[in-house]
Scaffold this active site. Structure first.
Site, PDB file in Angstrom:
ATOM      1  CB  SER A   1      -1.651 -10.418 -10.578  1.00 51.75           C
ATOM      2  OG  SER A   1      -1.021  -9.384 -10.292  1.00 51.75           O
TER       3      SER A   1
ATOM      4  CD  GLN B   1       8.130  16.506   0.486  1.00 46.51           C
ATOM      5  OE1 GLN B   1       8.630  15.258   0.117  1.00 46.51           O
ATOM      6  NE2 GLN B   1       8.719  17.853  -0.056  1.00 46.51           N
TER       7      GLN B   1
ATOM      8  CD  GLU C   1      -1.884 -11.436   2.484  1.00 41.17           C
ATOM      9  OE1 GLU C   1      -3.108 -11.478   2.323  1.00 41.17           O
ATOM     10  OE2 GLU C   1      -1.114 -11.823   3.211  1.00 41.17           O
TER      11      GLU C   1
HETATM   12  C1  LIG Z   1       7.573  -8.865   0.450  1.00 38.12           C
HETATM   13  C2  LIG Z   1       6.500  -9.499  -0.262  1.00 38.12           C
HETATM   14  C3  LIG Z   1       5.945 -10.780   0.175  1.00 38.12           C
HETATM   15  C4  LIG Z   1       5.176 -11.661  -0.471  1.00 38.12           C
HETATM   16  N1  LIG Z   1       4.691 -12.842   0.280  1.00 38.12           N
HETATM   17  C5  LIG Z   1       3.813 -13.975  -0.472  1.00 38.12           C
HETATM   18  C6  LIG Z   1       3.709 -15.033   0.513  1.00 38.12           C
HETATM   19  O1  LIG Z   1       3.896 -15.149   1.619  1.00 38.12           O
HETATM   20  N2  LIG Z   1       2.973 -15.972  -0.328  1.00 38.12           N
HETATM   21  C7  LIG Z   1       2.701 -15.871  -1.555  1.00 38.12           C
HETATM   22  O2  LIG Z   1       2.033 -16.753  -2.336  1.00 38.12           O
HETATM   23  N3  LIG Z   1       3.170 -14.609  -2.426  1.00 38.12           N
HETATM   24  C8  LIG Z   1       3.683 -13.716  -1.927  1.00 38.12           C
HETATM   25  N4  LIG Z   1       4.220 -12.731  -2.188  1.00 38.12           N
HETATM   26  C9  LIG Z   1       3.729 -12.428  -3.744  1.00 38.12           C
HETATM   27  C10 LIG Z   1       2.740 -11.504  -4.398  1.00 38.12           C
HETATM   28  O3  LIG Z   1       1.383 -11.870  -3.821  1.00 38.12           O
HETATM   29  C11 LIG Z   1       2.784 -11.137  -5.627  1.00 38.12           C
HETATM   30  O4  LIG Z   1       4.053 -10.400  -5.948  1.00 38.12           O
HETATM   31  C12 LIG Z   1       1.603 -10.515  -6.185  1.00 38.12           C
HETATM   32  O5  LIG Z   1       0.259 -11.251  -6.012  1.00 38.12           O
HETATM   33  C13 LIG Z   1       1.570  -9.893  -7.532  1.00 38.12           C
HETATM   34  O6  LIG Z   1       2.189 -10.734  -8.353  1.00 38.12           O
HETATM   35  P1  LIG Z   1       3.495 -10.531  -9.273  1.00 38.12           P
HETATM   36  O7  LIG Z   1       4.429  -9.801  -8.493  1.00 38.12           O
HETATM   37  O8  LIG Z   1       4.053 -11.713 -10.276  1.00 38.12           O
HETATM   38  O9  LIG Z   1       3.065  -9.456 -10.253  1.00 38.12           O
HETATM   39  P2  LIG Z   1       2.256  -9.519 -11.691  1.00 38.12           P
HETATM   40  O10 LIG Z   1       1.128 -10.170 -11.485  1.00 38.12           O
HETATM   41  O11 LIG Z   1       3.159  -9.934 -12.681  1.00 38.12           O
HETATM   42  O12 LIG Z   1       1.783  -8.136 -12.068  1.00 38.12           O
HETATM   43  C14 LIG Z   1       2.752  -7.063 -12.582  1.00 38.12           C
HETATM   44  C15 LIG Z   1       1.909  -5.981 -12.411  1.00 38.12           C
HETATM   45  O13 LIG Z   1       0.785  -6.014 -13.437  1.00 38.12           O
HETATM   46  C16 LIG Z   1      -0.423  -5.532 -12.769  1.00 38.12           C
HETATM   47  N5  LIG Z   1      -1.380  -6.523 -13.286  1.00 38.12           N
HETATM   48  C17 LIG Z   1      -1.505  -7.685 -13.278  1.00 38.12           C
HETATM   49  N6  LIG Z   1      -2.766  -8.256 -13.735  1.00 38.12           N
HETATM   50  C18 LIG Z   1      -3.444  -7.202 -13.912  1.00 38.12           C
HETATM   51  C19 LIG Z   1      -4.597  -6.951 -14.402  1.00 38.12           C
HETATM   52  N7  LIG Z   1      -5.596  -7.875 -14.644  1.00 38.12           N
HETATM   53  N8  LIG Z   1      -4.990  -5.629 -14.558  1.00 38.12           N
HETATM   54  C20 LIG Z   1      -4.482  -4.615 -14.189  1.00 38.12           C
HETATM   55  N9  LIG Z   1      -3.104  -4.832 -13.853  1.00 38.12           N
HETATM   56  C21 LIG Z   1      -2.539  -5.985 -13.659  1.00 38.12           C
HETATM   57  C22 LIG Z   1      -0.031  -5.734 -11.204  1.00 38.12           C
HETATM   58  O14 LIG Z   1      -1.010  -5.005 -10.505  1.00 38.12           O
HETATM   59  C23 LIG Z   1       1.368  -5.337 -11.089  1.00 38.12           C
HETATM   60  O15 LIG Z   1       1.434  -4.070 -11.229  1.00 38.12           O
HETATM   61  C24 LIG Z   1       4.837 -11.675  -1.736  1.00 38.12           C
HETATM   62  C25 LIG Z   1       5.324 -10.479  -2.354  1.00 38.12           C
HETATM   63  C26 LIG Z   1       6.189  -9.655  -1.737  1.00 38.12           C
HETATM   64  C27 LIG Z   1       6.761  -8.451  -2.419  1.00 38.12           C
END
Ligand SMILES: Cc1cc2nc3c(=O)[nH]c(=O)nc-3n(C[C@H](O)[C@H](O)[C@H](O)COP(=O)(O)OP(=O)(O)OC[C@H]3O[C@@H](n4cnc5c(N)ncnc54)[C@H](O)[C@@H]3O)c2cc1C
Ligand SMILES: Cc1cc2nc3c(=O)[nH]c(=O)nc-3n(C[C@@H](O)[C@H](O)[C@H](O)COP(=O)(O)OP(=O)(O)OC[C@H]3O[C@@H](n4cnc5c(N)ncnc54)[C@H](O)[C@@H]3O)c2cc1C
Lengths: 260, 404
Positions: B132, B338, B365
């Site tokens: 994120s 459901q 995204e």
């Molecule tokens: C199927 C799939 C395909 C993907 N494809 C791509 C791709 O092609 N290219 C690419 O670059 N990435 C890709 N991703 C990665 C995706 O963009 C990230 O998983 C996403 O941005 C979230 O990052 P994270 O998983 O590291 O979660 P984290 O950033 O670790 O977040 C964990 C949780 O904390 C919450 N959180 C984080 N910061 C805050 C905040 N400031 N306030 C409140 N809540 C917060 C998040 O919403 C989440 O619920 C993909 C992911 C999946 C699952």
């Protein structure tokens, strides 16, 4: 080769058709190129790809039948013509064949006309033969394969799909061919075709343009249309100790129902 | 205001719907179970021109507008999200990124083969430790004479093992006071020495797609493969997301539609207490809610597409459309299960796959939390769109279709 393909606009087969007060309605379901005619268009395209030439798609119908013609254009036909006139409303196949034959005669030196097997809505399946009769050309119906086509020799050999099997028929050009499903695999429209189709100006030919001063009134009418009665199906499980017992019970039940 | 789709739009919609229904729908469950992408999917999408849909003809594309891109995504995701994911990363993030920000030379070298579907594109921002807050990525790029030496690992990358070209984000300057300032974007060729990659298995959803990791170890990338300027990478990454999110949002609209269709047909067939369950108001309520969210999600996404066509900045509208549509698609899939009762809980029906697939859309995204923050930022006046060096070009049919 100069090829004509006759196409009809028909309701999407996914539409739910209902009958209300003797009138058929498919609600606001989209109108599409009659699915059977996709095979006719594809066969025209395949023929052109092999022998060269030009394909003209013709549709008789209201103004919005242009959408079906656009699909044919998007698939790759060269030109499309809409034949439309308030005088054609309520046309039966005799009238439609007269109008289409007149339109085809206006297209230059046609060698080959493709039809679909039938239109999914009115489903008479006779228009190809009637147009052939009007033009005085041979009619090849239920065509499942074109084995041989010689534009120079002016001959064609096809396989007709009949109940008993396949029938090989030879004929001479010009000819009317109506094709069945499975003769080919219709292509999807290409993006290039879609762009071309969306810009195409589709000419509209009226009764006057076709030199039809008097359009005959239909010989056939549809006084009534009704939906078939719904068949209720029930599921019954036959149970028993052994397969033999089950089979006996099943046979009894089938005889009771007068199935066997 | 004209809400009509053009006949061009409708013809494309139909073509893509036919492709997805006839060719993918019959085999999708099998590939979802295998956790692999059906090998015909990408070549077929390329052949049909779908992989270049909204790129001008002179760059190898089909010259359609951004609304068409959205409609394509809707049709694809109505069958399976993995098809739409292809459009998100290949088209939304990678092709449109190069189209918007690439030099003429880069467009010729990289965009043309991508738009023709000869090559597949992906987008590598997320890393094992950062999702994120991508300003904190740690992948690096060090300039050595006329080459950048790339090191680092990307994680959760869609099409990781399929892509030939990846937009890769790396640090060209160490993390300073403002972390996002040292990030630069690159066009990475995955055939270069030092690139390794693999797929992740055991995902909840998008199982018939490829999601994986890509590692770069001392990969030597020519200077000409830098996209934009040094330090501009963060803005580029965010700008690409304006397009990627649009494809995700539009796709979610298709997923909601698929949930409605499945629920309506099942509810009319299934009987309980002596009548079809569609006659119970609590079931009707679920379907009504789906219908409501379908229309709202569709309009929000069409608005975003229209703004793109006009060449208007749409970060706010696209984020809102993506947020609303993906949340709504998950809710719709859950309610669709459901409606199906126990049958919905089995993979005999499609709705359980819809639910698993919809879950991803509210994470990638920009998670729904991140979209919430963005919207709060706009509403409270805490956030402003700073102008970009190169905005995404608006749609110009004559210009985009010349050379056809
Ligand atoms: C199927 C799939 C395909 C993907 N494809 C791509 C791709 O092609 N290219 C690419 O670059 N990435 C890709 N991703 C990665 C995706 O963009 C990230 O998983 C996403 O941005 C979230 O990052 P994270 O998983 O590291 O979660 P984290 O950033 O670790 O977040 C964990 C949780 O904390 C919450 N959180 C984080 N910061 C805050 C905040 N400031 N306030 C409140 N809540 C917060 C998040 O919403 C989440 O619920 C993909 C992911 C999946 C699952
Ligand atoms: C009482 C009555 C009222 C009717 N009212 C109307 C009306 O108001 N408006 C209207 O458009 N039609 C109307 N029709 C249908 C009429 O146009 C013809 O019956 C029809 O076009 C041909 O019959 P069919 O649809 O059963 O085609 P079939 O004989 O089943 O079709 C065989 C093939 O002929 C070709 N074909 C069929 N129809 C057309 C067409 N229209 N143009 C070009 N090629 C075609 C296709 O290749 C098709 O696959 C009416 C028919 C009846 C009996």
């Amino acid at each position: 080769m100069n090829i004509v393909v006759c196409v009809k606009q028909a309701p999407d087969t996914a539409a739910t058709v209902t009958v209300q007060d003797g009138k058929v309605s498919w609600g606001d379901a989209p109108l599409v190129l009659n699915p059977w005619d996709e095979y006719a268009v594809e066969q025209a395209l395949l023929t052109k790809e092999e022998h060269g030439g030009k394909i003209t798609a013709i549709s008789l119908g209201p103004e919005d039948a242009k959408e079906a013609l656009k699909t044919a254009l998007a698939m790759g036909v060269d030109e499309a013509i809409l034949v439309s006139d308030p005088a054609f409303a309520g046309a039966d196949t005799l009238v439609a064949s007269k109008v289409l034959a007149a339109a085809i005669s206006k297209v230059e030196a046609v060698d080959l006309i493709f039809f679909g097997r039938s239109a999914v809505d009115s489903d008479s399946g006779v228009l190809g033969a009637q147009v052939a009769r009007r033009l005085g050309w041979p009619s090849l119906s239920l065509v499942a394969a074109v084995n041989n086509l010689s534009p120079e020799g002016g001959t064609i050999e096809v396989e007709r799909m009949i109940d008993e099997g396949r029938q090989i028929v030879k004929g001479s050009l010009p000819v009317v061919v109506s094709v069945v499903k499975g003769i080919n695999e219709p292509r999807y429209p290409s993006f290039m075709g879609i762009r071309k189709a969306s810009r195409a100006e589709i000419p509209l030919w009226t009764a006057v343009d076709l030199g039809l001063t008097a359009v005959p009134s239909p010989a056939m009418t549809w006084p009534e249309i009704f939906a078939p009665l719904k068949i209720e199906t029930k599921c019954e499980f036959i149970e028993g100790e052994t397969p033999v017992v089950i089979a006996e019970k099943l046979a009894d039940r089938l005889m009771e129902e007068k199935v066997i | 205001m004209d809400f009509n789709l053009s006949s061009e739009h409708k013809m494309v919609q139909r073509m893509v719907r036919d492709f997805a229904q006839k060719e993918v729908a019959p085999v999708i469950k099998e590939w979802d179970r295998k956790q692999d992408m059906a090998p015909f999917v990408l070549p077929r999408m390329a052949e049909l021109g779908i992989l270049g849909v909204c790129i001008p003809v002179r760059y190898g594309g089909q010259g359609m507008d951004y609304i068409t891109l959205g409609l394509v995504c809707e049709e694809l995701e109505a069958i399976d999200s993995t098809l739409r994911v292809v459009m998100s990363v290949h088209m939304g993030l990678c092709c449109l990124g190069i189209f918007q920000l690439g030099t003429e030379e880069q467009k010729h070298e990289h965009l043309i083969p991508l738009a023709r579907g000869e090559k597949i594109g992906a987008y590598g921002l997320t890393e094992p430790g950062v999702g994120s807050d991508p300003a904190n990525i740690s992948s690096t790029a060090r300039l050595e004479r006329d080459e950048y030496i790339i090191n680092g690992e990307k994680m959760w990358i869609s099409l990781a093992t399929k892509a030939h070209t990846v937009l890769w984000f790396a640090r060209t300057a160490p993390k300073g006071e403002i972390p996002h300032e040292g990030i630069t974007a690159f066009i990475l060729d995955t055939s270069l020495a030092g690139v390794t990659r693999g797929d992740i298995h055991g995902k909840l959803g998008v199982r018939a797609g490829s999601t994986g990791w890509i590692n770069c170890q001392d990969v030597r990338l020519p200077m000409g493969n830098r996209l934009g300027e040094e330090g501009e990478g963060f803005k580029i990454a965010m700008s690409c997301l304006d397009n990627g999110r649009y494809t995700v949002g539009s796709g979610a609209v298709g997923l909601i539609r698929a949930c409605i269709e499945a629920s309506v047909s099942y509810a009319n067939e299934r009987h309980a207490f002596g009548r079809p369950i569609s006659r119970f108001q609590l079931i009707q309520q679920k379907i009504a809610k789906m219908a409501q969210s379908y229309e709202a999600a569709r309009l929000l996404n069409l608005q975003a597409g229209w703004m793109k066509n006009q060449g208007l900045r749409n970060t706010k509208e696209t984020s809102l459309a993506k947020w609303f549509a993906t949340d709504a698609s998950f809710a719709a899939a859950s309610e669709a299960i459901q409606v199906h009762g126990a049958y919905g809980y089995s993979d005999e029906y499609d709705v359980e796959r819809f639910l698993r697939n919809a879950r991803g859309g509210i994470i990638y995204e920009g998670s729904s939390e991140i979209q919430t923050l963005i919207q709060a930022g706009y509403a409270l006046g805490l956030r402003d769109d700073s102008p970009l060096r190169c905005e995404l070009p608006g749609y110009d049919p004559d210009d985009w279709q010349t050379g056809a």
